[in-house]
Design a protein around this motif. Structure first.
Motif, PDB file in Angstrom:
ATOM      1  N   GLN A  64       0.834  -1.201   0.000  1.00  0.00           N
ATOM      2  CA  GLN A  64       0.000   0.000   0.000  1.00  0.00           C
ATOM      3  C   GLN A  64       0.872   1.257   0.000  1.00  0.00           C
ATOM      4  OE1 GLN A  64      -3.035   0.148   3.100  1.00  0.00           O
ATOM      5  NE2 GLN A  64      -2.825   2.362   3.216  1.00  0.00           N
ATOM      6  N   ALA A  65       1.898   1.282   0.847  1.00  0.00           N
ATOM      7  CA  ALA A  65       2.787   2.446   0.931  1.00  0.00           C
ATOM      8  C   ALA A  65       3.520   2.692  -0.381  1.00  0.00           C
ATOM      9  CB  ALA A  65       3.790   2.255   2.064  1.00  0.00           C
ATOM     10  N   ALA A  66       3.771   1.604  -1.126  1.00  0.00           N
ATOM     11  CA  ALA A  66       4.453   1.726  -2.414  1.00  0.00           C
ATOM     12  C   ALA A  66       3.487   1.981  -3.567  1.00  0.00           C
ATOM     13  CB  ALA A  66       5.265   0.454  -2.680  1.00  0.00           C
ATOM     14  N   GLY A  67       2.186   2.063  -3.277  1.00  0.00           N
ATOM     15  CA  GLY A  67       1.194   2.368  -4.305  1.00  0.00           C
ATOM     16  C   GLY A  67       0.620   1.167  -5.025  1.00  0.00           C
ATOM     17  N   PHE A  68       0.708  -0.014  -4.424  1.00  0.00           N
ATOM     18  CA  PHE A  68       0.186  -1.230  -5.047  1.00  0.00           C
ATOM     19  C   PHE A  68      -0.913  -1.839  -4.194  1.00  0.00           C
ATOM     20  CE2 PHE A  68       4.582  -0.803  -6.423  1.00  0.00           C
ATOM     21  CZ  PHE A  68       4.433  -0.859  -7.800  1.00  0.00           C
ATOM     22  N   THR A  69      -1.910  -2.413  -4.888  1.00  0.00           N
ATOM     23  CA  THR A  69      -2.998  -3.092  -4.199  1.00  0.00           C
ATOM     24  C   THR A  69      -3.002  -4.553  -4.626  1.00  0.00           C
ATOM     25  OG1 THR A  69      -4.311  -1.075  -4.162  1.00  0.00           O
ATOM     26  CG2 THR A  69      -5.489  -3.141  -3.806  1.00  0.00           C
ATOM     27  N   PRO A  70      -2.705  -5.469  -3.718  1.00  0.00           N
ATOM     28  CA  PRO A  70      -2.690  -6.880  -4.104  1.00  0.00           C
ATOM     29  C   PRO A  70      -4.103  -7.407  -4.342  1.00  0.00           C
ATOM     30  CG  PRO A  70      -2.303  -6.655  -1.747  1.00  0.00           C
ATOM     31  CD  PRO A  70      -2.343  -5.264  -2.314  1.00  0.00           C
ATOM     32  N   THR A  71      -4.192  -8.321  -5.287  1.00  0.00           N
ATOM     33  CA  THR A  71      -5.436  -9.051  -5.504  1.00  0.00           C
ATOM     34  C   THR A  71      -5.541 -10.164  -4.471  1.00  0.00           C
ATOM     35  OG1 THR A  71      -5.236  -8.607  -7.860  1.00  0.00           O
ATOM     36  CG2 THR A  71      -6.778 -10.330  -7.216  1.00  0.00           C
ATOM     37  N   GLU A  72      -4.388 -10.799  -4.209  1.00  0.00           N
ATOM     38  CA  GLU A  72      -4.351 -11.859  -3.196  1.00  0.00           C
ATOM     39  C   GLU A  72      -2.927 -12.048  -2.690  1.00  0.00           C
ATOM     40  OE1 GLU A  72      -6.687 -15.687  -3.300  1.00  0.00           O
ATOM     41  OE2 GLU A  72      -4.672 -16.483  -3.677  1.00  0.00           O
ATOM     42  N   LEU A  73      -2.805 -12.223  -1.387  1.00  0.00           N
ATOM     43  CA  LEU A  73      -1.546 -12.597  -0.740  1.00  0.00           C
ATOM     44  C   LEU A  73      -1.828 -13.860   0.061  1.00  0.00           C
ATOM     45  CD1 LEU A  73      -0.531  -9.095   0.687  1.00  0.00           C
ATOM     46  CD2 LEU A  73       0.286 -10.165  -1.436  1.00  0.00           C
ATOM     47  N   SER A  74      -1.142 -14.941  -0.251  1.00  0.00           N
ATOM     48  CA  SER A  74      -1.360 -16.208   0.436  1.00  0.00           C
ATOM     49  C   SER A  74      -0.026 -16.682   1.009  1.00  0.00           C
ATOM     50  CB  SER A  74      -1.920 -17.243  -0.540  1.00  0.00           C
ATOM     51  OG  SER A  74      -2.064 -18.495   0.079  1.00  0.00           O
ATOM     52  N   LEU A 100      12.226 -17.039   3.354  1.00  0.00           N
ATOM     53  CA  LEU A 100      11.083 -16.541   2.584  1.00  0.00           C
ATOM     54  C   LEU A 100      11.203 -17.006   1.144  1.00  0.00           C
ATOM     55  CD1 LEU A 100       8.589 -14.756   2.123  1.00  0.00           C
ATOM     56  CD2 LEU A 100      10.141 -12.802   1.869  1.00  0.00           C
ATOM     57  N   ASP A 101      10.210 -17.754   0.692  1.00  0.00           N
ATOM     58  CA  ASP A 101      10.082 -18.162  -0.696  1.00  0.00           C
ATOM     59  C   ASP A 101       8.895 -17.389  -1.247  1.00  0.00           C
ATOM     60  OD1 ASP A 101       9.737 -19.411  -3.160  1.00  0.00           O
ATOM     61  OD2 ASP A 101       8.957 -21.261  -2.313  1.00  0.00           O
ATOM     62  N   ALA A 102       9.180 -16.306  -1.980  1.00  0.00           N
ATOM     63  CA  ALA A 102       8.126 -15.420  -2.472  1.00  0.00           C
ATOM     64  C   ALA A 102       8.030 -15.505  -3.981  1.00  0.00           C
ATOM     65  CB  ALA A 102       8.411 -13.976  -2.036  1.00  0.00           C
ATOM     66  N   LYS A 103       6.841 -15.769  -4.486  1.00  0.00           N
ATOM     67  CA  LYS A 103       6.594 -15.834  -5.919  1.00  0.00           C
ATOM     68  C   LYS A 103       5.458 -14.893  -6.271  1.00  0.00           C
ATOM     69  CE  LYS A 103       9.118 -19.693  -7.048  1.00  0.00           C
ATOM     70  NZ  LYS A 103      10.054 -19.661  -5.952  1.00  0.00           N
ATOM     71  N   LEU A 104       5.666 -14.142  -7.318  1.00  0.00           N
ATOM     72  CA  LEU A 104       4.668 -13.182  -7.791  1.00  0.00           C
ATOM     73  C   LEU A 104       3.992 -13.757  -9.033  1.00  0.00           C
ATOM     74  CD1 LEU A 104       3.441 -10.304  -7.663  1.00  0.00           C
ATOM     75  CD2 LEU A 104       5.340  -9.551  -9.095  1.00  0.00           C
ATOM     76  N   ASN A 105       2.669 -13.841  -8.970  1.00  0.00           N
ATOM     77  CA  ASN A 105       1.868 -14.275 -10.125  1.00  0.00           C
ATOM     78  C   ASN A 105       0.919 -13.134 -10.449  1.00  0.00           C
ATOM     79  OD1 ASN A 105       2.949 -16.906  -9.950  1.00  0.00           O
ATOM     80  ND2 ASN A 105       1.501 -17.391  -8.340  1.00  0.00           N
ATOM     81  N   ILE A 106       1.283 -12.328 -11.421  1.00  0.00           N
ATOM     82  CA  ILE A 106       0.494 -11.129 -11.739  1.00  0.00           C
ATOM     83  C   ILE A 106      -0.866 -11.508 -12.259  1.00  0.00           C
ATOM     84  CG2 ILE A 106       0.394  -9.054 -13.165  1.00  0.00           C
ATOM     85  CD1 ILE A 106       3.467  -9.068 -13.053  1.00  0.00           C
ATOM     86  N   THR A 131       6.211 -19.254   2.926  1.00  0.00           N
ATOM     87  CA  THR A 131       5.990 -19.467   1.495  1.00  0.00           C
ATOM     88  C   THR A 131       4.851 -18.547   1.079  1.00  0.00           C
ATOM     89  OG1 THR A 131       6.699 -21.769   1.658  1.00  0.00           O
ATOM     90  CG2 THR A 131       5.442 -21.154  -0.306  1.00  0.00           C
ATOM     91  N   LEU A 132       5.161 -17.614   0.225  1.00  0.00           N
ATOM     92  CA  LEU A 132       4.210 -16.585  -0.210  1.00  0.00           C
ATOM     93  C   LEU A 132       3.908 -16.743  -1.689  1.00  0.00           C
ATOM     94  CD1 LEU A 132       2.750 -13.762  -0.089  1.00  0.00           C
ATOM     95  CD2 LEU A 132       5.011 -12.755  -0.475  1.00  0.00           C
ATOM     96  N   ARG A 133       2.634 -16.706  -2.016  1.00  0.00           N
ATOM     97  CA  ARG A 133       2.194 -16.632  -3.400  1.00  0.00           C
ATOM     98  C   ARG A 133       1.309 -15.396  -3.481  1.00  0.00           C
ATOM     99  NH1 ARG A 133       5.949 -19.154  -3.269  1.00  0.00           N
ATOM    100  NH2 ARG A 133       6.286 -21.298  -3.937  1.00  0.00           N
TER     101      ARG A 133
END
Length: 141
Positions: free
Chosen positions: A67-77, A135-141, A99-101
């Motif tokens: 939010q502070a960076a100007g982004f709104t996630p659709t989902e954080l799991s 932390l295993d973080a993967k971004l799926n736009i 583990t973050l998707r």
């Protein structure tokens, strides 16, 4: 801010049992015992609660960072896997593996990795744990 929870135990360590209650009422005489902790009997255990706290804290910290960076996630799991290992005569939580998707429109991988890393380091539960945190973080736009 102070949050409270209560544990009540009856009997010996192995044969006894207890219950956990939280001030909010989400936990209300929730059973726990040697069997729920070490043998997967139905009920909860301290490590499961630490894992839930870490997953929840990190995910909320990430939402605020995005939010502070100007982004709104659709989902954080996020899943947190807490490792309990024997240490001397007792045990210790040695690791919490996050583990973050995530689905975050318009965010590139580098920005995502930076914000997620900051959230992991700055979430209060991460700071409270005397354990290795991965932390295993993967971004799926």
């Amino acid at each position: 801010m102070i949050r409270k929870a209560k544990a009540v135990w009856h009997g010996s360590g192995r044969a006894g049992s207890g219950s956990l209650s939280s001030e909010s009422g989400v936990l209300a005489d929730t059973p726990y015992s040697f069997r729920t902790r070490f043998e997967n009997e139905k009920g909860t255990n301290p490590e499961e609660l630490v894992a839930a706290a870490h997953a929840g804290c990190f995910t909320m910290a990430l939402a605020f960072g995005l939010q502070a960076a100007g982004f709104t996630p659709t989902e954080l799991s996020t899943e947190a896997a807490v490792t309990l290992e024997q240490e001397g005569q007792g045990f210790r939580i040695s690791k919490s593996a996050l583990t973050l998707r995530a689905k975050v429109p318009n965010l590139d991988e580098a920005g995502f990795a930076r914000i997620a890393g900051e959230a992991e380091k700055n979430c209060p539960v991460s700071k409270a744990l005397n354990a290795t945190i991965t932390l295993d973080a993967k971004l799926n736009i």
